[in-house]
Design a protein around this motif. Structure first.
Motif, PDB file in Angstrom:
ATOM      1  N   MET A   1      26.479  28.860 -62.094  1.00 10.41           N
ATOM      2  CA  MET A   1      27.689  28.310 -62.732  1.00 10.41           C
ATOM      3  C   MET A   1      27.418  27.995 -64.206  1.00 10.41           C
ATOM      4  SD  MET A   1      30.468  28.198 -60.946  1.00 10.41           S
ATOM      5  CE  MET A   1      31.554  27.004 -61.629  1.00 10.41           C
ATOM      6  N   SER A   2      26.252  27.437 -64.489  1.00 10.49           N
ATOM      7  CA  SER A   2      25.920  27.132 -65.890  1.00 10.49           C
ATOM      8  C   SER A   2      25.835  28.423 -66.702  1.00 10.49           C
ATOM      9  CB  SER A   2      24.573  26.422 -66.004  1.00 10.49           C
ATOM     10  OG  SER A   2      24.525  25.362 -65.127  1.00 10.49           O
ATOM     11  N   GLN A   3      25.230  29.436 -66.094  1.00 17.12           N
ATOM     12  CA  GLN A   3      25.135  30.737 -66.787  1.00 17.12           C
ATOM     13  C   GLN A   3      26.532  31.287 -67.090  1.00 17.12           C
ATOM     14  OE1 GLN A   3      22.380  32.740 -67.485  1.00 17.12           O
ATOM     15  NE2 GLN A   3      20.939  31.172 -66.849  1.00 17.12           N
ATOM     16  N   LEU A   4      27.406  31.114 -66.120  1.00 15.82           N
ATOM     17  CA  LEU A   4      28.777  31.598 -66.303  1.00 15.82           C
ATOM     18  C   LEU A   4      29.481  30.843 -67.423  1.00 15.82           C
ATOM     19  CD1 LEU A   4      30.485  32.272 -62.851  1.00 15.82           C
ATOM     20  CD2 LEU A   4      30.030  33.842 -64.721  1.00 15.82           C
ATOM     21  N   GLN A   5      29.344  29.517 -67.366  1.00 18.03           N
ATOM     22  CA  GLN A   5      30.031  28.716 -68.380  1.00 18.03           C
ATOM     23  C   GLN A   5      29.530  29.060 -69.780  1.00 18.03           C
ATOM     24  OE1 GLN A   5      29.284  25.006 -66.475  1.00 18.03           O
ATOM     25  NE2 GLN A   5      31.212  25.050 -65.338  1.00 18.03           N
ATOM     26  N   ALA A   6      28.258  29.423 -69.872  1.00 16.33           N
ATOM     27  CA  ALA A   6      27.694  29.744 -71.189  1.00 16.33           C
ATOM     28  C   ALA A   6      28.028  31.156 -71.644  1.00 16.33           C
ATOM     29  CB  ALA A   6      26.174  29.564 -71.150  1.00 16.33           C
ATOM     30  N   ASN A   7      28.221  32.070 -70.713  1.00 14.18           N
ATOM     31  CA  ASN A   7      28.318  33.483 -71.106  1.00 14.18           C
ATOM     32  C   ASN A   7      29.636  34.181 -70.781  1.00 14.18           C
ATOM     33  OD1 ASN A   7      25.449  34.152 -72.050  1.00 14.18           O
ATOM     34  ND2 ASN A   7      25.086  33.140 -70.096  1.00 14.18           N
ATOM     35  N   ALA A   8      30.488  33.565 -70.007  1.00 16.93           N
ATOM     36  CA  ALA A   8      31.751  34.243 -69.647  1.00 16.93           C
ATOM     37  C   ALA A   8      32.753  34.127 -70.791  1.00 16.93           C
ATOM     38  CB  ALA A   8      32.318  33.640 -68.377  1.00 16.93           C
TER      39      ALA A   8
ATOM     40  N   PHE B   1      26.678  41.041 -69.551  1.00 14.68           N
ATOM     41  CA  PHE B   1      27.875  41.659 -68.976  1.00 14.68           C
ATOM     42  C   PHE B   1      28.932  40.625 -68.578  1.00 14.68           C
ATOM     43  CE2 PHE B   1      25.153  45.244 -68.922  1.00 14.68           C
ATOM     44  CZ  PHE B   1      25.954  46.358 -68.831  1.00 14.68           C
ATOM     45  N   PHE B   2      28.550  39.365 -68.509  1.00 11.26           N
ATOM     46  CA  PHE B   2      29.497  38.334 -68.085  1.00 11.26           C
ATOM     47  C   PHE B   2      30.712  38.283 -69.014  1.00 11.26           C
ATOM     48  CE2 PHE B   2      26.292  35.286 -65.806  1.00 11.26           C
ATOM     49  CZ  PHE B   2      25.915  36.327 -64.986  1.00 11.26           C
ATOM     50  N   ARG B   3      30.444  38.474 -70.306  1.00 16.39           N
ATOM     51  CA  ARG B   3      31.477  38.312 -71.327  1.00 16.39           C
ATOM     52  C   ARG B   3      32.683  39.236 -71.099  1.00 16.39           C
ATOM     53  NH1 ARG B   3      28.152  39.178 -75.205  1.00 16.39           N
ATOM     54  NH2 ARG B   3      28.734  41.342 -75.341  1.00 16.39           N
TER      55      ARG B   3
END
Ligand code: GTP
Ligand code: MG
Length: 264
Positions: A160-167, A134-136
């Motif tokens: 933050m790493s998850q965000l950087q990878a998936n946003a 759902f981040f995307r």
């Protein structure tokens, strides 16, 4: 996929069984109260379905128990729920606000009706692949930790790493939130530590309390402001040739919804 679109209104719902953000239309019959960005209920406007200028999707993330669901409930309903009912999968709430752009010399510019869709993710590890999907589609992020849990603060780096990878891009709009500020005796994270981390990522930081309401609106308003400003920059960029040829000013224009592109 467009991150900036108009969608039919739907009440709070649980979407734990869906793998992609998906909303189905529902008749909208009620009247709805509109608050200003500052959160003061200064005006009540009758709205029908689709009667808004922008749909903005925000997403709350962070460890289980930090208070994401409770924070969003405080923001949308101004209530506090002391019970811990862990979120299963993903959920969402909605609220409408008025966003005022700034005119020249600090004057108030245009007012836009904004429909906020607030996605509430499960913090538990077992839902991770679902929630990161759902981040995307989110345009801004409320990254939350619990001021009474050092571990939840340490895990901010992982989020933050998850965000950087998936946003939608590597540098999305994020506000860092240290929640449960009403529990000073149990505090495990000091403000300096948290501010240093936020500065490292160049993102705003707020200490909030879903119990008292402290800074809850301010944190969301700041995120919305970042998003609207980023969109304005994008519109300006895409409208440069027009402007050169005597076209529009490049300011946010509610009549022409713009596509939110990454400006990073
Ligand atoms: P998951 O859904 O499992 O990811 O957790 P969550 O982050 O949504 O946590 P939730 O909002 O369910 O809150 C967990 C517990 O913390 C609940 O008992 C809340 O009442 C409590 N809580 C949340 N925010 C605050 C706060 O600001 N102050 C206090 N004192 N308690 C809070
Ligand atoms: Mg929850």
């Amino acid at each position: 996929m467009s991150l900036f679109s108009k969608m039919p209104r739907r009440n709070k719902g649980n979407l734990s069984n869906v793998s992609k953000p998906q909303l189905s239309p529902r008749p909208f019959l009620e009247q709805e109260s509109l608050t200003t960005l500052q959160g003061r209920p200064t005006q009540t406007i009758t709205m029908t379905d689709g009667d808004y200028d922008y749909l903005i999707k925000l997403l709350a993330l962070g460890d289980s128990g930090v208070g994401k669901t409770t924070f969003l409930y405080r923001y949308t309903d101004n209530k506090f729920n002391p019970k811990f009912i862990t979120t299963v999968g993903i959920d969402f709430r909605e609220k409408r606000v008025v966003y005022n752009t700034q005119g020249p010399n600090g004057s108030t510019g245009k007012a836009f009706k904004v429909h906020l869709q607030l996605w509430d993710t499960a913090g538990q590890e077992r839902f991770r692949s679902l929630t990161t999907a759902f981040f995307r589609d989110a345009m801004g992020f409320l990254l939350m930790f619990d001021l009474t849990s050092q571990q939840s603060f340490l895990n901010v780096r992982n989020w933050m790493s998850q965000l950087q990878a998936n946003a939608y891009c590597e540098n999305p709009d994020i506000v860092l939130i240290g929640n449960k500020a009403d529990l000073p005796d149990q505090r495990e994270v000091n403000e300096r530590q948290a501010r240093d981390l936020a500065d490292k990522y160049s993102i705003p930081y707020f200490e909030t309390s879903a119990a008292t309401g402290q800074n809850v609106e301010k944190a969301v308003e700041t995120l919305l402001d970042l998003i609207m400003k980023r969109m304005e920059q994008c519109v300006e960029k895409t409208q440069v040739p027009d402007t050169v040829n005597g076209g529009s000013s490049g300011k946010l224009d509610g009549d022409k919804p713009a596509e939110k592109k990454c400006a990073c």
